[in-house]
Design an enzyme around this catalytic site. Sequence first.
Site, PDB file in Angstrom:
ATOM      1  N   LYS A 232       0.864  -1.183   0.000  1.00  0.00           N
ATOM      2  CA  LYS A 232       0.000   0.000   0.000  1.00  0.00           C
ATOM      3  C   LYS A 232       0.901   1.234   0.000  1.00  0.00           C
ATOM      4  CE  LYS A 232      -2.919   3.218   1.400  1.00  0.00           C
ATOM      5  NZ  LYS A 232      -2.056   4.342   0.949  1.00  0.00           N
TER       6      LYS A 232
ATOM      7  N   GLY B 148       5.980   5.202   8.750  1.00  0.00           N
ATOM      8  CA  GLY B 148       5.021   6.309   8.733  1.00  0.00           C
ATOM      9  C   GLY B 148       4.876   6.902  10.117  1.00  0.00           C
ATOM     10  N   SER B 149       3.694   7.412  10.400  1.00  0.00           N
ATOM     11  CA  SER B 149       3.501   8.158  11.651  1.00  0.00           C
ATOM     12  C   SER B 149       3.204   7.227  12.829  1.00  0.00           C
ATOM     13  CB  SER B 149       2.328   9.130  11.481  1.00  0.00           C
ATOM     14  OG  SER B 149       1.135   8.402  11.306  1.00  0.00           O
TER      15      SER B 149
ATOM     16  N   THR C 186      -0.529   6.148  13.043  1.00  0.00           N
ATOM     17  CA  THR C 186      -0.900   4.996  12.208  1.00  0.00           C
ATOM     18  C   THR C 186      -0.282   3.721  12.772  1.00  0.00           C
ATOM     19  OG1 THR C 186      -1.056   6.435  10.285  1.00  0.00           O
ATOM     20  CG2 THR C 186      -0.892   4.084   9.852  1.00  0.00           C
ATOM     21  N   GLY C 187       0.954   3.807  13.249  1.00  0.00           N
ATOM     22  CA  GLY C 187       1.597   2.635  13.842  1.00  0.00           C
ATOM     23  C   GLY C 187       0.764   2.058  14.978  1.00  0.00           C
TER      24      GLY C 187
ATOM     25  N   GLU D  98       8.471   1.608  11.659  1.00  0.00           N
ATOM     26  CA  GLU D  98       9.532   2.626  11.605  1.00  0.00           C
ATOM     27  C   GLU D  98       8.815   3.967  11.614  1.00  0.00           C
ATOM     28  OE1 GLU D  98      11.454   5.364  10.635  1.00  0.00           O
ATOM     29  OE2 GLU D  98      12.321   4.581   8.763  1.00  0.00           O
TER      30      GLU D  98
ATOM     31  N   CYS E  81      13.057  10.773   7.488  1.00  0.00           N
ATOM     32  CA  CYS E  81      12.748  10.306   8.849  1.00  0.00           C
ATOM     33  C   CYS E  81      13.938  10.503   9.782  1.00  0.00           C
ATOM     34  CB  CYS E  81      12.243   8.876   8.850  1.00  0.00           C
ATOM     35  SG  CYS E  81      13.340   7.720   8.039  1.00  0.00           S
TER      36      CYS E  81
ATOM     37  N   GLU F 139       7.662  15.585  15.782  1.00  0.00           N
ATOM     38  CA  GLU F 139       8.264  15.524  14.447  1.00  0.00           C
ATOM     39  C   GLU F 139       7.533  16.493  13.520  1.00  0.00           C
ATOM     40  OE1 GLU F 139       7.833  11.896  12.043  1.00  0.00           O
ATOM     41  OE2 GLU F 139       9.991  12.027  11.712  1.00  0.00           O
TER      42      GLU F 139
HETATM   43  P1  ADP Z   1       2.721  10.331   7.158  1.00  0.00           P
HETATM   44  O1  ADP Z   1       2.590  11.307   8.264  1.00  0.00           O
HETATM   45  O2  ADP Z   1       4.103   9.970   6.777  1.00  0.00           O
HETATM   46  O3  ADP Z   1       1.811  10.612   5.995  1.00  0.00           O
HETATM   47  P2  ADP Z   1       0.958   8.165   7.768  1.00  0.00           P
HETATM   48  O4  ADP Z   1       1.122   7.211   8.886  1.00  0.00           O
HETATM   49  O5  ADP Z   1      -0.271   8.981   7.731  1.00  0.00           O
HETATM   50  O6  ADP Z   1       2.271   9.011   7.828  1.00  0.00           O
HETATM   51  O7  ADP Z   1       1.080   7.435   6.367  1.00  0.00           O
HETATM   52  C1  ADP Z   1       1.982   6.402   6.094  1.00  0.00           C
HETATM   53  C2  ADP Z   1       1.250   5.285   5.354  1.00  0.00           C
HETATM   54  O8  ADP Z   1       0.243   4.772   6.210  1.00  0.00           O
HETATM   55  C3  ADP Z   1       0.535   5.751   4.087  1.00  0.00           C
HETATM   56  O9  ADP Z   1       0.654   4.744   3.091  1.00  0.00           O
HETATM   57  C4  ADP Z   1      -0.907   5.874   4.536  1.00  0.00           C
HETATM   58  O10 ADP Z   1      -1.830   5.708   3.484  1.00  0.00           O
HETATM   59  C5  ADP Z   1      -0.998   4.731   5.529  1.00  0.00           C
HETATM   60  N1  ADP Z   1      -2.087   4.882   6.490  1.00  0.00           N
HETATM   61  C6  ADP Z   1      -2.634   6.031   6.969  1.00  0.00           C
HETATM   62  N2  ADP Z   1      -3.636   5.762   7.819  1.00  0.00           N
HETATM   63  C7  ADP Z   1      -3.742   4.424   7.908  1.00  0.00           C
HETATM   64  C8  ADP Z   1      -4.583   3.516   8.642  1.00  0.00           C
HETATM   65  N3  ADP Z   1      -5.548   3.943   9.447  1.00  0.00           N
HETATM   66  N4  ADP Z   1      -4.372   2.182   8.488  1.00  0.00           N
HETATM   67  C9  ADP Z   1      -3.398   1.730   7.692  1.00  0.00           C
HETATM   68  N5  ADP Z   1      -2.585   2.521   6.957  1.00  0.00           N
HETATM   69  C10 ADP Z   1      -2.748   3.848   7.059  1.00  0.00           C
END
Ligand code: ADP
Length: 494
Positions: A188, A241-242, A245-246, A264, A299, A398
């Site tokens: 994804k 990612g964030s 979301t983690g 990460e 990052c 961040e």
């Molecule tokens: P960033 O702040 O780097 O955009 P995110 O965590 O929002 O960090 O995004 C990183 C990835 O996680 C992207 O591919 C995003 O589509 C995906 N993402 C965002 N929200 C969700 C969620 N609820 N479940 C799974 N994946 C998600």
Amino acid sequence: MERTLLHDLSKAPVGPASHLIDGLSQAASDGGTMDVISPLNGTRLTTMARGTVEDAEAAIAAARAAFDDGRWSGLAPAARKKILLKWADLIEAKAQELAVLGVRDNGTEIAMALKAEPLSAAGTIRYFAEAIDKIYGEIAPTAPGTLGLVHKEPVGVVGAIVPWNFPLMIGAWKLGPALAAGCTVVLKPAETASLTLLEIAKLALDAGLPPGVLNVVTGEGAVVGATIAESNAVDALVFTGSGATGRRLLEASARSNFKRVYLELGGKSPNVVFADAPDLDEAAKVSAYGIFRNSGQVCVAGSRLLVERSIHDAFVEKLKQVAETMVVGDPLNPETSAGAINSEAQLEQNLRFVAEARAAGRQIVTGGERILQETGGYYMAPTIVAGVSPEDAIAQEEVFGPVLAVIPFDSEDEAVAIANGTDFGLAAAVWTADLSRAHRMVRRIKAGVVHVNTYGGADVTVPLGGVKQSGNGHDKSLHAFDKFFDLKTAWIKL
Ligand code: ADP
């Protein structure tokens, strides 16, 4: 890159992007699309499929079937290696095209994108491909009447959810070891950087990767990503990612099948400059690039600068000079040293952090504003904020933009306390000519990587991973395989 080629590629029309599921390009099940906005000028570059729950489930089913029937995991490691090496060659052959497409999609400056994106991805895939037929199982030191064998088996279906900064580099950190290990993958990409990952997934098919082994579903994280995270047919999740979301991914794992989750999650990395640094001009230059290249959307960016008080003012002045001579703007200009902010939302978030610091009376040494607004693109001047308190939001959270928070310190102990005083622990640096102090600092700073007398720079041979709330697990190096192998014991009575 040759200028005419760069010009032609930067004007080339970009067709609508579809998912890649079971080896086929597929539109969203309900025909939905989303606009791909270029951060270079704020205009629509193309559209891509807005994935539905059904799309994600179809991709997971394809990956499950491809794993379970052994079309990939059942191949000899040397056979997988051959296909992956071919894939790396195909990526490298299209590096310029991929780099320009990626820049138009996500805004990274071209000089950096070419190296850090397709070429880095090809190198990473090659590294893991070459390693896979050199990894052995174990024979346990049991008593003579038994034989204990430890097999390394691929973990199964991997869900890979990746961000918009460096999609190919970070994507390859996940795909290289996962595919080499024999896993199948549902990938994804981020909403604002999907195009190049789709392109390289198609190249994987050309290289001979069987259909269904690598599937890509584009769209919203909350729909596509969440469906992957909740699925009982996915065995492991790898994510960059964030933190927000983690946390959702861990919750989804707990609600479903306890799939392994490797995160990460970025950082607030301290860059610690002692007065005895060997070359303060070099330290200022490298530190500035350590936060401002790719407009801070890295990052491991050194976003907190801790400076020994005796050199604070002189050092900040040097930094200011470097920041103000950096070329910010069109990332397709090879001279540009900091390109676009990935999206308008990200730009606004960066500016909010600066506004808050300004309101709290912190000193904006340089930058702090949106620039080049007339282009329609999203650009921000390299920004240095001094007089920051370690507790300020700008020193704790961040930002993910070209914003450097400067904090003075008086002693090594104080530097360590400030350096370790956030929730994060991803990267760090220490600048000193004192060898003992350098080694002490490496041990005392809680981070996945500590640079000494440099900032950034690493290669695929060394692991990258965070401690504390920067995550768990490691990308790169042979340790990256740990996420994708299960250990199975055979206990045999002789
Ligand atoms: P960033 O702040 O780097 O955009 P995110 O965590 O929002 O960090 O995004 C990183 C990835 O996680 C992207 O591919 C995003 O589509 C995906 N993402 C965002 N929200 C969700 C969620 N609820 N479940 C799974 N994946 C998600």
